[in-house]
Structure formats: C-alpha cells, structure tokens
Motif scaffolding. Structure first.
Motif, short mmCIF file in Angstrom:
data_model
loop_
_atom_site.label_atom_id
_atom_site.label_comp_id
_atom_site.label_asym_id
_atom_site.label_seq_id
_atom_site.Cartn_x
_atom_site.Cartn_y
_atom_site.Cartn_z
N HIS A 196 0.83 -1.21 0.00
CA HIS A 196 0.00 0.00 0.00
C HIS A 196 0.87 1.26 0.00
CE1 HIS A 196 -3.80 -2.00 0.20
NE2 HIS A 196 -3.55 -2.57 1.37
N ALA A 197 1.94 1.24 -0.76
CA ALA A 197 2.86 2.38 -0.80
C ALA A 197 2.20 3.56 -1.51
CB ALA A 197 4.14 1.99 -1.53
N PRO A 198 2.44 4.79 -1.03
CA PRO A 198 1.87 5.97 -1.73
C PRO A 198 2.51 6.14 -3.09
CG PRO A 198 3.41 6.65 -0.02
CD PRO A 198 3.25 5.17 0.14
N LYS A 199 1.80 6.79 -3.99
CA LYS A 199 2.31 7.01 -5.34
C LYS A 199 1.89 8.40 -5.83
CE LYS A 199 -1.65 4.50 -7.29
NZ LYS A 199 -2.06 3.35 -8.14
N LEU A 200 2.66 8.95 -6.75
CA LEU A 200 2.37 10.27 -7.30
C LEU A 200 1.37 10.12 -8.44
CD1 LEU A 200 5.92 11.91 -7.34
CD2 LEU A 200 4.26 11.78 -5.48
N ALA A 201 0.12 9.95 -8.07
CA ALA A 201 -0.91 9.61 -9.05
C ALA A 201 -1.51 10.81 -9.75
CB ALA A 201 -2.03 8.82 -8.37
N ASN A 202 -1.18 12.03 -9.32
CA ASN A 202 -1.81 13.21 -9.89
C ASN A 202 -0.86 14.05 -10.73
OD1 ASN A 202 -4.36 12.74 -8.60
ND2 ASN A 202 -3.43 13.42 -6.68
N ILE A 203 0.24 13.47 -11.17
CA ILE A 203 1.23 14.22 -11.93
C ILE A 203 0.66 14.64 -13.29
CG2 ILE A 203 3.45 14.10 -13.11
CD1 ILE A 203 4.54 12.46 -10.94
N ARG A 204 0.83 15.92 -13.60
CA ARG A 204 0.46 16.45 -14.92
C ARG A 204 1.70 16.71 -15.78
NH1 ARG A 204 -3.54 15.36 -12.49
NH2 ARG A 204 -5.54 16.44 -12.43
N VAL A 205 2.81 17.05 -15.12
CA VAL A 205 4.04 17.39 -15.82
C VAL A 205 5.16 16.48 -15.32
CG1 VAL A 205 5.80 19.16 -16.23
CG2 VAL A 205 3.37 19.79 -16.14
N LEU A 206 5.83 15.77 -16.23
CA LEU A 206 6.93 14.88 -15.86
C LEU A 206 8.09 15.08 -16.83
CD1 LEU A 206 8.03 12.58 -14.10
CD2 LEU A 206 7.00 10.96 -15.71
N SER A 207 9.24 15.48 -16.30
CA SER A 207 10.42 15.70 -17.13
C SER A 207 11.56 14.83 -16.63
CB SER A 207 10.82 17.19 -17.09
OG SER A 207 11.90 17.43 -17.95
N LEU A 208 12.00 13.90 -17.49
CA LEU A 208 13.08 12.96 -17.16
C LEU A 208 14.19 13.05 -18.21
CD1 LEU A 208 10.91 9.84 -16.20
CD2 LEU A 208 11.93 11.51 -14.64
N ALA A 209 14.41 14.23 -18.76
CA ALA A 209 15.42 14.38 -19.81
C ALA A 209 16.80 14.00 -19.31
CB ALA A 209 15.43 15.84 -20.30
N ASN A 210 17.54 13.29 -20.15
CA ASN A 210 18.92 12.88 -19.86
C ASN A 210 19.03 11.99 -18.62
OD1 ASN A 210 20.58 14.49 -21.92
ND2 ASN A 210 19.32 16.08 -20.98
N CYS A 211 17.97 11.27 -18.31
CA CYS A 211 18.01 10.27 -17.24
C CYS A 211 18.21 8.88 -17.86
CB CYS A 211 16.71 10.28 -16.43
SG CYS A 211 16.45 11.77 -15.45
N PRO A 212 18.88 7.95 -17.15
CA PRO A 212 19.10 6.61 -17.71
C PRO A 212 17.89 5.70 -17.54
CG PRO A 212 20.14 6.79 -15.57
CD PRO A 212 19.56 8.15 -15.85
#
Length: 389
Positions: A189-205
């Motif tokens: 029952h771990a919490p999660k970021l379920a309401n994200i509208r903007v996600l930026s993962l540029a240059n991540c592996p």
C-alpha cells in the motif's frame, strides 16, 4: 499509545514541573528584553529580495546560502513575510540541519513549489526540510546527484496527493528503483504520485522497467519530456501514451530505439497534442508523421530535425491540412526535402516566416494578433450569414 505515555512519564526527571516553570519564566523575560538588532548582511539580503525574487510569495535564496552564515540565514527567515509559496535554493553543496529547520518552520506549511536543482540534497535533508510541508505541488530536482529511492519515498509520503509537476532532468538514480517507488510499485500500500500532470526525465538513464513505474500511476499527463532517454523501447513508451490521452507537449528527441509505432500511437490516442519534438529519431518515416498530422488538428509546433527518411510528401500534407494552426516546423537535416518545396510552403502560409536559426518556419512577430483578427472576421461572417438566412 497508553504504554508509550506511561514510559514517557516514568522517564521524566523528578523536578520536571519546576524545570518547565522556569523555562516559561525565561521566555517571558526574553520577551521583555529589547530585540537584537538585525545584522547588516541580513538587512542587505532582505533589501535585495525584490531584485532576485520574481514574485511576492517567492523566496530565491540561492545566493543567500553561499553568502550568509547559518545564524544569518536563520535570522533572514525570521524576518521573511509569511505566506511564501515558492522556494528556490539551487546549487548548494552543504547545508546545516539548523538552517533546514528554520526554513521548514517558516515556509513549510505554505510551500507549494520547491526548487533544489543541482544541489546535493539527500535523505537527511529532505526529512528535515519537508517535515512541515503539506501541500507541495511542484518539485524541481534537476541534476541532483544524491536524490535516491529513499528521497523519492519521502516525497511520496509527504505529498503523494498534491505533487502535479516533477522535474528530474539529469538525475542518474531515475533508472529503475526510483521510478518504481514513484509509481507505488514497491512496498505494501505504498503511496504514489498519481496526480502528476508534468513529468520531465530528460537525460536520465530510464529503462523500460523503470518507466513501468510511471505507467503504474500516471493517467493525467499533459507534459512529457523523455529527451535523450536512449534506453527506452516502443513497448513501454506506447503503453504510457495509450493511458495518457490528454498529452499536449511531448519531447522524445534522441530516443534512438523508438520507431514509427510511438508516433502513430500519439496520433491515435492524443488528439489534443500541441507540440512534439521527435528530432534525431532516425527510424521515423513519412507514414508515421503523415498519420500524426492528419490526426492531431491542434498541433502547433513540430520538430523533425534529423529525420533523413522524410520526403516532400510530408510537406504536401502540411500544406493541405495544417495551414490554420501549425506555426513552427523544424526540418533541419531532412535531406529529401528541398528548399524550393519549403519556400513554396511558406508562401502559402499567412502567419509564418522562414526561420533564421534552423531549416523550417516560425511564427510572424504579430502572429497572435493576426490569428485573433482572422478568427474575429470568420465569426463575424458566420453571424452575418446566419442573420441573412
């Protein structure tokens, strides 16, 4: 809880009441004493607040962290007006728990936006800094080398239902585990970021398994940046696109393993797409781009730089179907598209001009004014026709 209370009372000193009373007396005496004069450095920092802070409710303390001592930073926050909603503290290497507690006490309850980019923030820092935060909406951790799965767990625990924007460009830990924690895939029952509208993962592996964590929680994305995430394949990205039909801005430049399937998925599921960057994706061809142009009537900006498979068939579709909305097009490196074809296309578009910095076109300087004027004219003509009829 009762056992804890009994144990706590048993460990209190015998003269606890007297000690507490004396502390209260000291506080009353301190209140009557004249206030300590503010140091010159702190006064200067407060005076320059309007220069470095873009809004009344924003505190940019990037310079202060390097310039002032710990005591002076605490004094600074003791004099900050209440109601700070945005805190910018970038590019710091060390920070004491004393300063973190002062910041948390002053701005924690009102804080909605936090920028820790390019700093060495870690688990210990976040535990103190976010202790009083209850409504964090925007988190920027671009280039933070120590932001690990433990840090992500704290963010989930504190603001799982509030965070709507997460910027983590260049964070090397966003590979698998950190993203699985983001999506609540690790733990009972771990919490999660379920309401994200903007996600930026540029240059991540980012790897496909890690993006599965995003797939597990994100259903409302409007902005997605996977620039230079070269390990991702069609399967994971297509899955993410299919369940986020409200995407408006997407950047997939440099995702070398992605093919036509991803672009066609965008055209099929994201009809409200407004901006797309698929430059340097060598596998993309005419079929996928044409399908996208025909399926996304709101597309305003399209970057196709480096797509050597494209031909002038794409230009023909742009000319026939995209005159009313498309205002930015980059076809640098598309060798099969001639300059004559591009020039003819631009001549047929009333609201664009050739770009001086890349091969393609860009909006005219008065683009918005002309567009509004044309919309007003069309509305007036339709009203006139309906009145006559």
């Amino acid at each position: 809880m009762e056992l804890f209370r009994q144990e706590y009372e048993a460990n209190l000193p015998k003269n606890y009441g007297k000690i507490a009373f004396e502390r209260l007396q000291m506080r009353e005496i301190e209140k009557l004493q004249p206030q300590k004069e503010m140091s010159l450095n702190v006064r200067d920092a407060l005076d320059s607040q309007h220069t470095f802070n873009s809004g009344e409710n924003e505190q940019n303390i990037t310079r202060i962290l390097r310039k002032l001592s710990d005591d002076e930073i605490c004094e600074y926050f003791a004099n900050v007006p209440p109601g700070c909603t945005a805190l910018i503290m970038q590019n710091w290497q060390t920070i004491s728990d004393k300063v973190l507690r002062a910041i948390s006490m002053v701005v924690g309850e009102s804080l909605e936006e936090l920028d820790l980019s390019y700093s060495t923030v870690g688990l210990f820092h976040l535990e103190i800094l976010l202790a009083r935060v209850v409504k964090l909406k925007v988190l920027r951790i671009n280039g933070c080398p120590n932001f690990d799965p433990g840090c992500m767990s704290i963010v989930n625990r504190v603001s799982a239902h509030h965070v709507i924007e997460l910027y983590a460009d260049g964070c090397m830990s966003f590979k698998i585990d950190t993203l699985l924690i983001l999506g609540g895939c690790i733990g009972f029952h771990a919490p999660k970021l379920a309401n994200i509208r903007v996600l930026s993962l540029a240059n991540c592996p980012v790897e496909d398994k890690g993006l599965g964590g995003v797939n597990a929680c994100c259903r409302h994305l409007e902005f997605l940046n996977l620039c230079e995430c070269s390990k991702l394949t069609d399967e994971s990205v297509c899955t993410l696109i299919k369940q986020n039909k409200h995407l408006e801005v997407v950047n997939l430049t440099g995702c070398l393993k992605l093919s036509n399937a991803v672009v066609m998925a965008l055209g099929k599921h994201c009809r409200g797409l407004q901006s797309l960057n698929i430059s340097k994706m060598a596998k993309i061809g005419d079929k996928a781009v044409i399908s996208l142009l025909l399926s996304c009537p709101k597309l305003q900006a399209l970057n196709l730089a480096g797509l050597r498979k494209l031909t002038e068939n794409v230009i023909c579709v742009v000319a026939e179907h995209c005159q009313d909305i498309l205002c930015t097009l980059n076809i640098t490196g598309c060798e099969k598209i001639t300059s004559n074809g591009l020039d003819a296309l631009i001549e047929g578009f009333a609201l664009v001009q050739p770009s001086p910095t890349y091969v393609g076109f860009q909006p005219l300087d008065n683009y918005l004014e002309l567009r509004l004027r044309s919309k007003f004219l069309c509305s007036f003509i339709l009203l006139l026709i309906s009145t006559v009829c």
